[in-house]
Design an enzyme around this catalytic site. Structure first.
Site, PDB file in Angstrom:
ATOM      1  N   LYS A   1       5.704   3.348 -48.911  1.00 44.52           N
ATOM      2  CA  LYS A   1       4.346   3.906 -48.889  1.00 44.52           C
ATOM      3  C   LYS A   1       4.095   4.923 -50.005  1.00 44.52           C
ATOM      4  O   LYS A   1       2.958   5.107 -50.434  1.00 44.52           O
ATOM      5  CB  LYS A   1       4.071   4.557 -47.528  1.00 44.52           C
ATOM      6  CG  LYS A   1       4.050   3.589 -46.354  1.00 44.52           C
ATOM      7  CD  LYS A   1       2.813   2.704 -46.354  1.00 44.52           C
ATOM      8  CE  LYS A   1       2.725   1.834 -45.099  1.00 44.52           C
ATOM      9  NZ  LYS A   1       1.664   0.831 -45.199  1.00 44.52           N
TER      10      LYS A   1
ATOM     11  N   GLU B   1      -5.289   7.202 -42.584  1.00 44.70           N
ATOM     12  CA  GLU B   1      -4.949   6.731 -41.246  1.00 44.70           C
ATOM     13  C   GLU B   1      -3.455   6.474 -41.240  1.00 44.70           C
ATOM     14  O   GLU B   1      -2.847   6.255 -42.283  1.00 44.70           O
ATOM     15  CB  GLU B   1      -5.696   5.428 -40.947  1.00 44.70           C
ATOM     16  CG  GLU B   1      -5.039   4.153 -41.502  1.00 44.70           C
ATOM     17  CD  GLU B   1      -4.985   4.093 -43.028  1.00 44.70           C
ATOM     18  OE1 GLU B   1      -5.766   4.814 -43.668  1.00 44.70           O
ATOM     19  OE2 GLU B   1      -4.150   3.334 -43.575  1.00 44.70           O
TER      20      GLU B   1
ATOM     21  N   SER C   1      11.698  -2.187 -46.406  1.00 41.40           N
ATOM     22  CA  SER C   1      10.538  -1.353 -46.713  1.00 41.40           C
ATOM     23  C   SER C   1      10.632   0.075 -46.208  1.00 41.40           C
ATOM     24  O   SER C   1       9.978   0.961 -46.751  1.00 41.40           O
ATOM     25  CB  SER C   1       9.286  -2.011 -46.134  1.00 41.40           C
ATOM     26  OG  SER C   1       9.486  -2.276 -44.753  1.00 41.40           O
TER      27      SER C   1
END
Lengths: 403, 265
Positions: free
Chosen positions: A95, A117, A384
């Site tokens: 991210k 969010e 990830s």
């Protein structure tokens, strides 16, 4: 309107075949156009590219390494299993790639406040981190249900100086956090950038967020070629909104021999209706400003999704995935909670790497695909995120007492 | 010409603004919604918007969100929306306001046809951009209903002209940057927006978001052709001790607002 005009508009508005586009109130059009322009010009601006590359190097720790998982591979048909270690990035997941890019764009647009969010909290933590680094005010909307599942990440965001707003509407998960963030954005759009965390939402988000994550696939392709001397047979990633998947897929789309496989959250099983496997079990529709696949009923009402993984618990999916699905360039499969948790435990015990539960869906997929392709295959998995945030959920799942 | 078009001809002749009232289908119940429609008409509203409740209402504040939750729990779908529309349209011009996905799910041409078949004059689509409207514009033309778009204070002049050129019936001007809900005062940005919209179109312009009192209706009626009130009606229904009391309060509020829209000029 003539057909050619329609095509022009489509080209401008970020369509992927029939998917994507912009379904938002007029109040947001100006901000989306401003963002589109900032993104477009920044991609042509050497100083922006340099600044982002330097942050990747000296802040995130890129390039992220690849790790060959030989003991895990014994459970995946003996295929060569290669992990792209996005879990080693600063903040513990892919991210960070997107938030650093969007934070630089926020400054470029002269805005001082970001909203975000978050589902699992990974994007919220990343957004709070980028905001702290660049001196931006940060408000994170998080479904109340998720604040309970991921209380550690709530504390992390607060430590980073962000305000966390628990969302109590609807299913109190990621989709409702997005609704609330959009309401904030409509109200405060002059001062505020909405740092959307995945490749969904209205144009330019699906394209822009992909552009910030495609570094994953760019690095992976080179690293795998260097290690193995050839392209992999399959590249796997988990898919909620689909940002880590599109990030690693994108560089391989033009390599026809490389299978691209997305693993969705099958929850209790797609047949039970309690799942978050949007491409496997959904239908085309519009949600959160974009046309894609949606879990919806016969009246177009969104159906609540279910997954043990807060980060995949979303009833929509990025429009580029919908397109790759329809044209058959990528395949999507559903992995149940139990299959994911089995893979979660297996990677921990065979490789000493505790993955995020989101990522564990891709690992479970690799066990299937490895068995199908056999020992000569090379399979790349986008690892990830790391599983530190999931220890509580995993302990509860496996019956490990926590005092 | 739709019934809605004719209404604006009439109110222009009377040199006043129209009062447009909003209620979600299925709120507070299916039968209760039908009684609210009757209360609106008794109170003197000029037109009615039937809301199609949606699971992800990103443009609505807490009041309408809560009403949508109630309505969906009451089993409201396309058939219930069309039934409420038909009842309203029997007495006054009536339109449906809906997020886009329920239309797409129903079928774009089929939805426009169903609106017309039930006496509706048009549909307000707050999250449909003109770029995504090609199929919808064609469908509304075929069914002879008004496609009504919402513009905002942040909409630039060039785009205002593009949007209003696709619009029919009236232009919905959102008075402020934000979500639906009653406000202590109507934003001053509303008058500026209406003035900018006027330069792009001869269509009537109705102002929504934040109007809840006779004084506010009067203020908006000074410069707009229509005054839209939604959350204020839902709030009196939510706050009333019983449905009977709520319906009385709805009629009373409608009467006050109907006076307001006649006092503006």
């Amino acid at each position: 309107m003539s057909i050619s005009e329609r095509e022009d508009l489509s080209a401008i508005l970020g369509h992927f075949g029939p998917y994507g586009g912009r379904f938002v109130p007029e109040a947001l059009i100006g901000a989306l156009e401003e963002l589109e322009e900032a993104h477009r010009t920044s991609q042509l601006d050497p100083s922006f590219i340099r600044e982002l590359a330097e942050l990747h190097r000296s802040y995130t720790g890129r390039p992220s390494i690849i790790t060959e998982a030989k003991r895990f591979a014994e459970h995946a048909g003996g295929a060569r299993i290669i992990l792209k270690r996005e879990d080693l990035n600063h903040t513990g997941s892919h991210k960070i790639n997107n938030v650093l890019g969007q934070a630089l764009l926020t400054k470029r647009m002269g805005k001082k406040r970001i909203i975000a969010e978050t589902g699992a909290g990974q994007h919220g933590v990343a957004a709070a981190t980028a905001a702290a680094l660049m001196g931006l005010e940060c408000v994170v909307y998080m479904g109340e249900e998720d604040t309970k599942r991921q209380s550690l990440n709530v504390a992390r965001m607060k430590l980073l100086g962000a305000q966390v707003v628990p969302v109590t509407s609807g299913s109190r998960t990621l989709k409702d956090a997005i609704n609330e963030a959009m309401r904030d954005w409509v109200t405060n759009v002059e001062s505020t950038h909405y740092m959307l965390g995945t490749v969904a939402g209205p144009h330019p988000f699906p394209t822009m967020v992909r552009d910030f994550h495609k570094i994953i696939g760019d690095e992976t392709r080179e690293q795998v070629l260097e290690l193995t001397g050839r392209l992999p047979d399959a590249v796997l990633a988990c898919v909620g909104g689909g940002s880590n998947a599109i990030g690693i897929f994108h560089r391989f789309i033009s390599d026809p021999t490389v299978r691209l496989i997305g693993l969705e959250a099958g929850g209790d099983g797609v047949e039970t209706g309690r799942h978050a496997a949007t491409l496997t079990g959904g239908t085309p529709g519009v949600l959160h400003g974009t046309r894609s696949y949606v879990l919806q009923d016969e009246n177009g009402q969104t159906i609540e999704s279910h997954s043990i993984s807060a980060g995949l618990d979303y009833p929509g999916v990025g429009p580029e995935h919908a397109y790759l699905h329809d044209i058959g360039r990528a395949e999507y499969r559903a992995i149940t909670d139990d299959q994911a948790m089995h893979a979660f435990a297996l990677l921990s015990k065979t490789e000493g790497i505790i993955p995020a539960i989101e990522t564990a869906h891709a690992l479970a997929g690799a066990m299937q695909v490895g068995n199908e392709l056999g020992k000569d295959a090379i399979i790349v998995i986008n690892l990830s995120g790391r599983g530190d945030k999931d220890v509580q959920t995993a302990a509860s799942y496996f019956g490990i007492p926590l005092d | 010409m739709t019934a809605l078009d004719q209404l604006f001809v009439k109110v222009r002749a009377e040199n006043r603004a129209a009062l447009i009232a909003y209620i979600p289908a299925g709120f507070p119940s299916q039968a209760g919604c039908h009684r609210v429609i009757a209360a609106f008409i008794e109170g003197g509203v000029d037109a009615i918007e039937i809301g199609y409740p949606y699971s992800d209402p990103v443009m609505d504040g807490p009041t309408i969100q809560a009403a949508a939750v109630t309505s969906l729990a009451n089993g409201t779908g396309a058939q219930e929306v069309l039934a409420a529309l038909k009842i309203a349209a029997a007495s006054v011009p009536a339109v449906v306001m809906t997020y886009w996905n329920p239309i797409e799910r129903f079928g774009v041409a089929e939805f426009a046809d169903a609106i017309a078949a039930n006496g509706g004059s048009g549909v307000i689509t707050p999250d449909l951009t003109i770029e995504e409207s090609v199929g919808w514009i064609g469908a509304t033309e075929n069914s002879t209903i008004n496609p009504i778009y919402v513009v905002a204070p942040s909409t630039k002049d060039v785009r205002l002209a593009q949007v209003t050129s696709k619009c029919g019936g009236f232009v919905y001007a959102a008075s402020l940057m934000g979500v639906t809900g009653a406000r202590a005062s109507v934003s001053s940005s509303a008058a500026d927006l209406v003035a900018r919209v006027r330069k792009t179109t001869d269509l009537p312009i109705a102002v929504g978001l934040g109007v809840s009192t006779r004084e506010q209706a009067k203020g908006v009626a000074a410069y707009a052709d229509g005054v839209i009130v939604g959350s204020a009606f839902i709030k009196v229904l939510q706050d009333a001790p019983s449905e009977e009391e709520g319906l009385k309060a709805v009629t009373e509020l409608a009467r006050e607002l109907a006076k307001g829209v006649r006092e503006g000029r």
